[in-house]
Design an enzyme around this catalytic site. Sequence first.
Site, mmCIF file in Angstrom:
data_model
loop_
_atom_site.group_PDB
_atom_site.id
_atom_site.type_symbol
_atom_site.label_atom_id
_atom_site.label_comp_id
_atom_site.label_asym_id
_atom_site.label_seq_id
_atom_site.Cartn_x
_atom_site.Cartn_y
_atom_site.Cartn_z
ATOM 1 N N GLU A 47 -1.213 0.088 -8.707
ATOM 2 C CA GLU A 47 0.100 -0.685 -7.028
ATOM 3 C C GLU A 47 -1.147 -0.882 -5.723
ATOM 4 O O GLU A 47 -1.527 0.360 -6.008
ATOM 5 C CB GLU A 47 1.129 0.393 -7.163
ATOM 6 C CG GLU A 47 1.916 0.381 -6.278
ATOM 7 C CD GLU A 47 3.225 1.290 -5.838
ATOM 8 O OE1 GLU A 47 3.745 1.560 -4.099
ATOM 9 O OE2 GLU A 47 3.304 2.228 -6.553
ATOM 10 N N ASP A 58 4.515 6.961 4.261
ATOM 11 C CA ASP A 58 3.783 7.235 3.958
ATOM 12 C C ASP A 58 3.274 7.882 4.661
ATOM 13 O O ASP A 58 3.101 8.407 5.779
ATOM 14 C CB ASP A 58 2.668 6.554 3.791
ATOM 15 C CG ASP A 58 2.451 5.469 3.015
ATOM 16 O OD1 ASP A 58 3.285 5.178 1.873
ATOM 17 O OD2 ASP A 58 2.004 3.787 3.643
#
Length: 258
Positions: A47, A58
């Site tokens: 990924e 994130d």
Amino acid sequence: MANRLDELFDRKNAGILNVYFTAGHPTLESTVDIIKALEANGVDLIELGMPYSDPMADGPTIQDSSQKALANGMTVDKLFGQIEQVRKTSQIPLIVMGYLNQMIQYGKEKFLIRANEVGIDGLIIPDLPMSLYERHYKKLFEANNIRKTFLITPETSIERIQKISSLSTGFIYMVSKSSITGSAANISDQQKAYFKRIQELNLPNPRLIGFGIHDKATYQTACENSNGAIIGSAFIRALEDGKADVNKAISEFIRSIR
């Protein structure tokens, strides 16, 4: 044309290791070498993060790697070029994780056409609403042979999970807990109960567990409760620590997980 993601899940339904890293980090040109090293060390799926200035899902490690990649000069076009280079020698499934604004700025149709051309197999766009995807993106994804993965969390309702199941063409990304990426805690009994609850739904889609998967124990627990696991922040930290010898750092990290 066959999709490599489909082929992966057709031949393997357990113990899948998906490794995430930010394209263009630690250096602008390291993306291709990292992909090759991960494939050489037996990773099933990679990924790639498209670095973005405001990565809402994130944690600090990935945010920092994203800022460094942008400072290195990484762009969407540069990433497409690197993947095109990788595809000359590699057939490992590649998915790209990014944000809706990046697709819109590039041009959504142009983005998906180019993604197909260079050999991207799937996309994770966390801030692309299901309703918008269904109305304006689904046919473009299908026309370009790109699989779409949606995320679920412990708070996602059964009704929404069933809808996600009907729309996901890649895999279902099970966020292990309601937090940003990068936690290094052990998996709790509460999380295991959530994994079991999803298992009991008997969804037809492959499921991979991410967020907080950082070592052999958490990887094994994830694999016991799904088709596999996604490791990101821990891998990025290993890359940072092993800058002098990226191949060695990757080899040692994958051995530590498996």
